[in-house]
Design a protein around this motif. Structure first.
Motif, PDB file in Angstrom:
ATOM      1  N   GLY A 157      43.679   7.877   6.100  1.00 16.48           N
ATOM      2  CA  GLY A 157      43.493   6.943   7.180  1.00 16.48           C
ATOM      3  C   GLY A 157      41.779   7.242   7.612  1.00 16.48           C
ATOM      4  N   THR A 158      41.356   8.437   7.634  1.00 15.69           N
ATOM      5  CA  THR A 158      39.966   8.596   7.830  1.00 15.69           C
ATOM      6  C   THR A 158      39.134   8.224   6.481  1.00 15.69           C
ATOM      7  OG1 THR A 158      40.716  10.749   8.929  1.00 15.69           O
ATOM      8  CG2 THR A 158      38.341  10.568   7.980  1.00 15.69           C
ATOM      9  N   SER A 161      39.099   4.587   7.341  1.00 16.81           N
ATOM     10  CA  SER A 161      38.198   3.991   8.330  1.00 16.81           C
ATOM     11  C   SER A 161      36.515   4.229   8.102  1.00 16.81           C
ATOM     12  CB  SER A 161      38.574   4.597   9.744  1.00 16.81           C
ATOM     13  OG  SER A 161      38.653   5.931   9.455  1.00 16.81           O
ATOM     14  N   LEU A 162      36.384   5.287   7.486  1.00 17.29           N
ATOM     15  CA  LEU A 162      34.997   5.553   7.295  1.00 17.29           C
ATOM     16  C   LEU A 162      34.560   4.618   6.205  1.00 17.29           C
ATOM     17  CD1 LEU A 162      34.841   9.516   7.169  1.00 17.29           C
ATOM     18  CD2 LEU A 162      33.882   7.921   8.700  1.00 17.29           C
ATOM     19  N   SER A 165      33.917   1.398   7.964  1.00 19.30           N
ATOM     20  CA  SER A 165      32.693   1.577   8.596  1.00 19.30           C
ATOM     21  C   SER A 165      31.387   1.389   8.145  1.00 19.30           C
ATOM     22  CB  SER A 165      32.756   2.966   9.538  1.00 19.30           C
ATOM     23  OG  SER A 165      31.665   2.997  10.327  1.00 19.30           O
ATOM     24  N   ALA A 166      31.584   2.193   6.634  1.00 19.06           N
ATOM     25  CA  ALA A 166      30.225   1.965   5.978  1.00 19.06           C
ATOM     26  C   ALA A 166      30.033   0.455   5.439  1.00 19.06           C
ATOM     27  CB  ALA A 166      30.453   2.776   4.634  1.00 19.06           C
ATOM     28  N   ASP A 168      30.851  -2.186   7.155  1.00 19.14           N
ATOM     29  CA  ASP A 168      30.507  -2.976   8.357  1.00 19.14           C
ATOM     30  C   ASP A 168      28.926  -2.762   8.600  1.00 19.14           C
ATOM     31  OD1 ASP A 168      31.131  -4.551  10.554  1.00 19.14           O
ATOM     32  OD2 ASP A 168      30.902  -2.876  11.752  1.00 19.14           O
ATOM     33  N   THR A 184      29.151   8.186   3.466  1.00 20.79           N
ATOM     34  CA  THR A 184      30.448   8.090   3.645  1.00 20.79           C
ATOM     35  C   THR A 184      31.192   9.392   3.141  1.00 20.79           C
ATOM     36  OG1 THR A 184      30.396   5.652   3.286  1.00 20.79           O
ATOM     37  CG2 THR A 184      32.707   6.695   3.263  1.00 20.79           C
TER      38      THR A 184
END
Lengths: 194, 194
Positions: A157-158, A161-162, A165-166, A168, A184
């Motif tokens: 999950g980490t 999500s990372l 995020s990258a 994004d 990342t």
DNA sequence: CCGCGCTTGAACACTCATGTTCAGAACTAT
DNA sequence: ATAGTTCTGAACATGAGTGTTCAAGCGCGG
């Protein structure tokens, strides 16, 4: 490795899915006319390819899952066992992150799909996508690359999500694509490492 | 600290917004009839409170931003300066994560909003929400709590995405709420720490 | 050249969400 | 009790998206 292997025409279904992903991710309520227009295709043609709206969404979801599965496969996640070296595990992780970052819109689309409306075949594919990653993480934990006390699903999950995020930050212009992968990876490896 | 202060009735607007957030997050295309039914309220009443669908979405977005701003404020993010101790910075961070995790559905809703359709007043509030966090992170970097070479926006983005990931795991039943904050904090502090 | 397949725009009927209006019910405060 | 406010269900008009059909246009190979 993709499930679908159709013949390619001037405006083949793959291209339509590509553009449909962008349009429908940016605006989930976009009409089929919008999608057709964005793809440079008549609305009738879109209906020939995908009889209903749901068929398009389903095909799009499956295609997105295909891409994720391809990325996982190509990174070499499936080839690991107890003998795989730490350096090789880290190389696989690097390829994984590098391949997943451009999939941001597809992950976005998959997350936006209301879970209730998703059909069974689709529902069944998500664990199939996560399982090899969790196995890979377990191996990485045995090789002292990842902290062994963290649950694999939390580590995966980490990673997701990372990566998201990258993407994004890239999409919003903050982050240069070249710097995305190392940033990342660094954050992930330190965050979930020993 | 909320912008809106209406009088409270049996089914007050706040409750409606609460439920509307859940419904519309789970299914962005849900009809107003669905929202009204879920809120235990007549469709007409919903229309009295929020004349149009867009008005409801806008109020929901502002309310979500209010909650985020409250969480930031209550954690004590605004009170930091160069003299704030490392321990105090870490305590603020803990309160911040703890307050943000339950806001998962609201963050989800805000992210799902198509950026083009968002009005100006809303658009202007997002940087207002991020700025104090980035300032806080900058102080944490000066106090050697956060790696100084990481861009503050990346650190804030990591904080957001890990928090969201934690909420997602709670929602899917993997993660016990009590363990969410320490797990998130640990991953974040190691990932973005020195 | 001609037929075949694919694409396309137009038109159509259908469904559904939306917004509005209205009259009656329920509730509150005086 | 009563007047005022709010809530509610029903009905209606409107608009938009959807799915369908059809005739015409285009490209390509036989």
């Amino acid at each position: 490795m993709s499930v679908q292997a159709r013949r390619v025409t001037s405006s083949d279904p793959v291209t339509i899915l590509e553009i449909a992903a962008e349009v429908l991710t940016a605006q989930p309520g976009a009409s089929l006319a919008d999608v057709a227009a964005a793809a440079g295709v008549g609305r009738t043609t879109l209906h020939n390819r995908f009889p209903t709206r749901e068929a398009l969404l389903l095909a799009l979801a499956h295609d997105s899952l295909d891409r994720c599965a391809d990325a996982t496969m190509n990174a070499g996640v499936h080839g690991v066992d107890e003998t795989t070296s730490r350096a090789e595990l880290q190389a696989i992780l690097t390829r994984l992150v590098h391949a997943y970052i451009p999939l941001g819109p597809r992950l976005d689309f998959l997350l936006q799909q209301p879970r209730a409306a998703v059909d069974e075949t689709l529902q069944a594919r998500i664990p199939e996508l996560d399982a090899p990653l969790e196995r890979f993480i377990a191996h990485a934990q045995q090789a002292d690359l990842i902290a062994p006390d963290l649950p694999p699903w939390w580590v995966v999950g980490t990673l997701y999500s990372l990566t998201y995020s990258a993407w994004d930050h890239i999409a919003s212009g903050n982050l240069a694509p070249r710097e995305a992968t190392p940033l990342t990876l660094r954050t992930f490896l330190k965050g979930c490492g020993l």
